[in-house]
Design a protein around this motif. Sequence first.
Motif, PDB file in Angstrom:
ATOM      1  N   GLU A 135       0.666  -1.179   0.171  1.00 28.85           N
ATOM      2  CA  GLU A 135      -0.014   0.054  -0.019  1.00 28.85           C
ATOM      3  C   GLU A 135       0.926   1.301  -0.001  1.00 28.85           C
ATOM      4  O   GLU A 135       0.565   2.443  -0.804  1.00 28.85           O
ATOM      5  CB  GLU A 135      -0.947  -0.086   1.255  1.00 28.85           C
ATOM      6  CG  GLU A 135      -1.985   1.292   1.475  1.00 28.85           C
ATOM      7  CD  GLU A 135      -2.952   1.245   2.469  1.00 28.85           C
ATOM      8  OE1 GLU A 135      -3.277   1.897   2.797  1.00 28.85           O
ATOM      9  OE2 GLU A 135      -2.980   0.169   3.055  1.00 28.85           O
ATOM     10  N   ARG A 136       1.840   1.447   0.783  1.00 33.51           N
ATOM     11  CA  ARG A 136       2.663   2.427   0.760  1.00 33.51           C
ATOM     12  C   ARG A 136       3.389   2.915  -0.445  1.00 33.51           C
ATOM     13  O   ARG A 136       3.526   4.143  -0.789  1.00 33.51           O
ATOM     14  CB  ARG A 136       3.760   2.440   1.822  1.00 33.51           C
ATOM     15  CG  ARG A 136       4.693   3.531   2.005  1.00 33.51           C
ATOM     16  CD  ARG A 136       5.670   3.265   3.170  1.00 33.51           C
ATOM     17  NE  ARG A 136       6.513   2.385   2.948  1.00 33.51           N
ATOM     18  CZ  ARG A 136       7.609   1.866   3.786  1.00 33.51           C
ATOM     19  NH1 ARG A 136       7.743   2.244   4.846  1.00 33.51           N
ATOM     20  NH2 ARG A 136       8.367   0.691   3.294  1.00 33.51           N
ATOM     21  N   SER A 137       3.646   1.847  -1.386  1.00 34.59           N
ATOM     22  CA  SER A 137       4.396   1.975  -2.771  1.00 34.59           C
ATOM     23  C   SER A 137       3.185   2.543  -3.583  1.00 34.59           C
ATOM     24  O   SER A 137       3.520   3.545  -4.380  1.00 34.59           O
ATOM     25  CB  SER A 137       4.726   0.935  -3.143  1.00 34.59           C
ATOM     26  OG  SER A 137       5.918   0.091  -2.521  1.00 34.59           O
ATOM     27  N   LEU A 138       2.055   2.082  -3.305  1.00 31.94           N
ATOM     28  CA  LEU A 138       0.981   2.640  -4.280  1.00 31.94           C
ATOM     29  C   LEU A 138       0.616   4.037  -4.092  1.00 31.94           C
ATOM     30  O   LEU A 138       0.233   4.859  -4.944  1.00 31.94           O
ATOM     31  CB  LEU A 138      -0.260   1.711  -4.181  1.00 31.94           C
ATOM     32  CG  LEU A 138      -0.142   0.204  -4.642  1.00 31.94           C
ATOM     33  CD1 LEU A 138      -1.363  -0.339  -4.458  1.00 31.94           C
ATOM     34  CD2 LEU A 138       0.294   0.200  -6.172  1.00 31.94           C
ATOM     35  N   THR A 139       0.518   4.425  -2.776  1.00 32.70           N
ATOM     36  CA  THR A 139       0.142   5.917  -2.478  1.00 32.70           C
ATOM     37  C   THR A 139       1.410   6.743  -2.929  1.00 32.70           C
ATOM     38  O   THR A 139       1.161   8.129  -2.848  1.00 32.70           O
ATOM     39  CB  THR A 139       0.103   6.073  -0.773  1.00 32.70           C
ATOM     40  OG1 THR A 139       1.035   5.468  -0.060  1.00 32.70           O
ATOM     41  CG2 THR A 139      -1.077   5.116  -0.574  1.00 32.70           C
ATOM     42  N   ALA A 140       2.540   6.188  -3.158  1.00 31.67           N
ATOM     43  CA  ALA A 140       3.732   7.132  -3.488  1.00 31.67           C
ATOM     44  C   ALA A 140       3.581   7.529  -4.989  1.00 31.67           C
ATOM     45  O   ALA A 140       4.022   8.370  -5.319  1.00 31.67           O
ATOM     46  CB  ALA A 140       4.950   6.521  -3.040  1.00 31.67           C
ATOM     47  N   LEU A 141       2.665   6.719  -5.854  1.00 30.41           N
ATOM     48  CA  LEU A 141       2.562   7.063  -7.100  1.00 30.41           C
ATOM     49  C   LEU A 141       1.656   8.194  -7.234  1.00 30.41           C
ATOM     50  O   LEU A 141       0.676   8.667  -6.487  1.00 30.41           O
ATOM     51  CB  LEU A 141       1.789   5.879  -7.809  1.00 30.41           C
ATOM     52  CG  LEU A 141       2.481   4.513  -8.014  1.00 30.41           C
ATOM     53  CD1 LEU A 141       1.671   3.480  -8.657  1.00 30.41           C
ATOM     54  CD2 LEU A 141       3.800   4.910  -8.629  1.00 30.41           C
ATOM     55  N   ARG A 142       2.007   8.931  -8.507  1.00 34.54           N
ATOM     56  CA  ARG A 142       1.177  10.230  -8.925  1.00 34.54           C
ATOM     57  C   ARG A 142      -0.385  10.011  -8.829  1.00 34.54           C
ATOM     58  O   ARG A 142      -1.172  10.787  -8.544  1.00 34.54           O
ATOM     59  CB  ARG A 142       1.683  10.723 -10.135  1.00 34.54           C
ATOM     60  CG  ARG A 142       0.986  11.974 -10.469  1.00 34.54           C
ATOM     61  CD  ARG A 142       1.551  12.417 -11.898  1.00 34.54           C
ATOM     62  NE  ARG A 142       0.791  13.781 -12.363  1.00 34.54           N
ATOM     63  CZ  ARG A 142       0.986  14.087 -13.638  1.00 34.54           C
ATOM     64  NH1 ARG A 142       1.486  13.658 -14.577  1.00 34.54           N
ATOM     65  NH2 ARG A 142       0.241  15.273 -13.966  1.00 34.54           N
ATOM     66  N   HIS A 143      -0.725   8.962  -9.806  1.00 31.90           N
ATOM     67  CA  HIS A 143      -1.996   8.591  -9.800  1.00 31.90           C
ATOM     68  C   HIS A 143      -2.604   7.729  -8.875  1.00 31.90           C
ATOM     69  O   HIS A 143      -2.398   6.375  -8.740  1.00 31.90           O
ATOM     70  CB  HIS A 143      -2.184   7.944 -11.170  1.00 31.90           C
ATOM     71  CG  HIS A 143      -1.917   8.932 -12.264  1.00 31.90           C
ATOM     72  ND1 HIS A 143      -2.525  10.237 -12.412  1.00 31.90           N
ATOM     73  CD2 HIS A 143      -0.878   9.010 -13.210  1.00 31.90           C
ATOM     74  CE1 HIS A 143      -2.195  10.718 -13.632  1.00 31.90           C
ATOM     75  NE2 HIS A 143      -1.130  10.214 -14.181  1.00 31.90           N
ATOM     76  N   HIS A 144      -3.108   8.066  -7.875  1.00 32.25           N
ATOM     77  CA  HIS A 144      -3.768   7.077  -7.079  1.00 32.25           C
ATOM     78  C   HIS A 144      -5.025   7.864  -6.228  1.00 32.25           C
ATOM     79  O   HIS A 144      -5.201   9.263  -6.104  1.00 32.25           O
ATOM     80  CB  HIS A 144      -2.981   6.548  -5.714  1.00 32.25           C
ATOM     81  CG  HIS A 144      -2.620   7.813  -4.747  1.00 32.25           C
ATOM     82  ND1 HIS A 144      -1.515   8.722  -5.255  1.00 32.25           N
ATOM     83  CD2 HIS A 144      -2.902   7.999  -3.493  1.00 32.25           C
ATOM     84  CE1 HIS A 144      -1.453   9.243  -4.087  1.00 32.25           C
ATOM     85  NE2 HIS A 144      -2.304   9.089  -2.982  1.00 32.25           N
ATOM     86  N   ARG A 145      -6.107   6.974  -5.620  1.00 31.75           N
ATOM     87  CA  ARG A 145      -7.252   7.596  -4.889  1.00 31.75           C
ATOM     88  C   ARG A 145      -7.834   6.494  -4.027  1.00 31.75           C
ATOM     89  O   ARG A 145      -7.828   5.191  -4.302  1.00 31.75           O
ATOM     90  CB  ARG A 145      -8.296   7.990  -6.111  1.00 31.75           C
ATOM     91  CG  ARG A 145      -9.532   8.675  -5.289  1.00 31.75           C
ATOM     92  CD  ARG A 145     -10.278   9.129  -6.429  1.00 31.75           C
ATOM     93  NE  ARG A 145     -11.819   9.602  -5.666  1.00 31.75           N
ATOM     94  CZ  ARG A 145     -12.673   9.964  -6.265  1.00 31.75           C
ATOM     95  NH1 ARG A 145     -12.836   9.992  -7.681  1.00 31.75           N
ATOM     96  NH2 ARG A 145     -13.828  10.201  -5.604  1.00 31.75           N
ATOM     97  N   ARG A 146      -8.296   7.084  -3.093  1.00 37.12           N
ATOM     98  CA  ARG A 146      -8.978   6.074  -1.979  1.00 37.12           C
ATOM     99  C   ARG A 146     -10.434   6.443  -1.861  1.00 37.12           C
ATOM    100  O   ARG A 146     -10.890   7.547  -2.006  1.00 37.12           O
ATOM    101  CB  ARG A 146      -8.372   6.543  -0.324  1.00 37.12           C
ATOM    102  CG  ARG A 146      -6.953   5.945  -0.314  1.00 37.12           C
ATOM    103  CD  ARG A 146      -6.527   6.287   1.135  1.00 37.12           C
ATOM    104  NE  ARG A 146      -5.168   5.901   1.475  1.00 37.12           N
ATOM    105  CZ  ARG A 146      -4.759   4.774   1.640  1.00 37.12           C
ATOM    106  NH1 ARG A 146      -5.629   3.579   1.989  1.00 37.12           N
ATOM    107  NH2 ARG A 146      -3.204   4.543   1.941  1.00 37.12           N
ATOM    108  N   TRP A 147     -11.188   5.203  -1.636  1.00 38.87           N
ATOM    109  CA  TRP A 147     -12.597   5.510  -1.373  1.00 38.87           C
ATOM    110  C   TRP A 147     -12.941   4.600  -0.232  1.00 38.87           C
ATOM    111  O   TRP A 147     -12.464   3.489  -0.066  1.00 38.87           O
ATOM    112  CB  TRP A 147     -13.174   4.687  -2.474  1.00 38.87           C
ATOM    113  CG  TRP A 147     -13.479   5.587  -3.779  1.00 38.87           C
ATOM    114  CD1 TRP A 147     -14.265   6.463  -4.165  1.00 38.87           C
ATOM    115  CD2 TRP A 147     -12.588   5.327  -4.942  1.00 38.87           C
ATOM    116  NE1 TRP A 147     -14.067   6.944  -5.414  1.00 38.87           N
ATOM    117  CE2 TRP A 147     -13.062   6.297  -5.960  1.00 38.87           C
ATOM    118  CE3 TRP A 147     -11.315   4.733  -5.022  1.00 38.87           C
ATOM    119  CZ2 TRP A 147     -12.250   6.494  -7.030  1.00 38.87           C
ATOM    120  CZ3 TRP A 147     -10.730   4.944  -6.302  1.00 38.87           C
ATOM    121  CH2 TRP A 147     -11.305   5.824  -7.391  1.00 38.87           C
TER     122      TRP A 147
END
Length: 690
Positions: free
Chosen positions: A124-136
Amino acid sequence: MTDSELSLSAAPRERSTSRGKSAGRIVLEFLGSMNLAITLLVAVAIASVIGTVLQQNEPYADYVLKFGPFWFEVFASLGLYDVYSAGWFLAIMAFLVVSTSVCVWRHLPMVWREVTRYRDHVRERSLTALRHHRRWQLAASVEDTALVARGLLEGHGYRVRTRQRGETTVIAAMKGRANRLGYLFTHIAVVVIAVGALADGNLPLKLRELTGDLRVETRNIPVSQVPAESRLPVGSGSIRGSVTIPEGAGAGVVFLQLRDGYVVQDLPFDILVEDFRIRHYPNGQPKSFESDLVVRDPDLDEPVRKTISVNDPLTHDGYTIYQASFSDGGSALEMRAWALDGSGAHSTLEGRVFDELRLETGGVQRTLELDDFNLFNVTGDPRADPRAVRQAGSEEGFRNVGPSFTYRLRRPSGEAREYHTYMAPVEVDGRWYYLSGVRDSAAETFRYLHLPADADMSLETFMAFHTRLHDEQAVAAASRRAAEQLLSGMGLADGDLAGRVAVTAQDMISELLAGGFGVVRERLEARVAGAERAEMLLEFSRAVLQRTLFEVYRDVLAAGSDRPLDEVQTDAGQRAFFEDAVDGVSALAEYGAPVFLELEDFEHRQATGLQITRAPGKNVVYAGCGLLVAGIFLLFYVSHRRVWALVTPRGAGTELLLAGVSQRRPEGFEGEFESLEAGVDRHLPPRDEE
């Protein structure tokens, strides 16, 4: 996972340190390095430019004339006259094959993993470091959320893999993985093209040269006399050579230009030329030419027939036959040989182009080598308006001066002079001349002798005048008349003085015939050197010579008209002819031939010049080029994209994390990611805030 783990580089990098490496590993890393590959490609590009700018496989004599002896030797030592078959070029291509192959071998496992691995172990930490990400924060269940996320990704063309990691459902998706194949295709294409170039580099010929089993032939001898060590068997590699075949004749070999000579390549078939045709523009310039060929192959029941022309070759059994040029094929020539020894004799000679005839004059036996015949000779017309627009096929600005032939007169010592003689008189400044060029070597330009044509457009009058000048009695009588006329005009009617002046005139005629006006002038200046009134004596001597020559000419006119000498009158045309005839007599002293050959008749026979090539690596190179185009297309126009969806239960609802990355076209991926976000917003209701 770090950002670098998610990046998609064109050439995956392998981390290593130089500490503790074996020698073999160091060599492999050097061979597969980008620096080496770029260096080799630059060297190939430079060699290709040289091979394009510098015309290849020309006779060495042409290169000597173009560059001079010093630079000729420099370029020859570098192999620049046959770049694509030079040893250093083939070595570079072989090195490039090895280097690129090592590079492909080293990176193939990594590229394959990149193509087949979905990276479903992402954190999860690697994904949140990407430019394109969003949580729901969603109210739907984990199963429903995962189903919607998977459907959205598949609807956008992604290949999807689902993995359960604890309570979290990991959905890994990717598309455009063919982009990674572009890396392999481009590198493999370089290997394939280089292998094709090596196949067309004629390695068998190079190996025979290195082992001393092949000798370059430099003599101009018939094919049947070429020794075995200067011949190549059928199917010995790529070829690019030429052969000249007369109409009605055939050949089963091709000549390969090699350094300062040639080698003979045997063909697996025979080529027969049934007919050769040239079409000309109205001004005589060649418009097109074509050959009717018959290929007789022992492996075929029927011969192959085709008419070839420029840009329309014949291909048979891997060999391509091009229409390249044309030349004389052994035209039959009938010549009149005018003796220039003053005897007035002339005889008829017959021979064919490329024949060698024996010619004995003055007790010396010479060889007459008939080299060439040209039916058309198109030159610039000095009468044309230079401002006129000259279009192809237009006669303005050009004129055809008719047939000509080229020959050599070789002395027993081996020395030879080359002559280029026109059949018909040529108009120059309103007067008509028989032109014959002479030169001592091919490096020189022709120096043209102008012999005036008489009113009947023949050489009869000039040759009669030249013969009369060798008649001592005729010259003595003419010089006596000239001396008496000049002295009488000066009021000096002295018989003894007239006799001495006549003797001087006879001496000057002899000097004129032997060395031309240059020798006469030098001798006169030497005789009057230091004398009083030297300039007056020179002027008088020139007048005596000119008057004597004119009296000899009047004798010729009287003999030709059967009239007494006293009744012979000359008009402006005859006087102009006399001036040209005197100049012609003087120029004959430097002509260097015992005879003047006048072409009287001919039977034209043409020959076609064929270029024959065989490139066994051609299709390999084409395949490599196709692979290269496909690889470049995949690299630049296919974008490798990855998207991950992490679905995690949170209390009574679900948390969805959506993230993605694209190697190329970030603006396009941004729109696609927004479409995925909109799909989630549309299909999954958010959880109510407590």
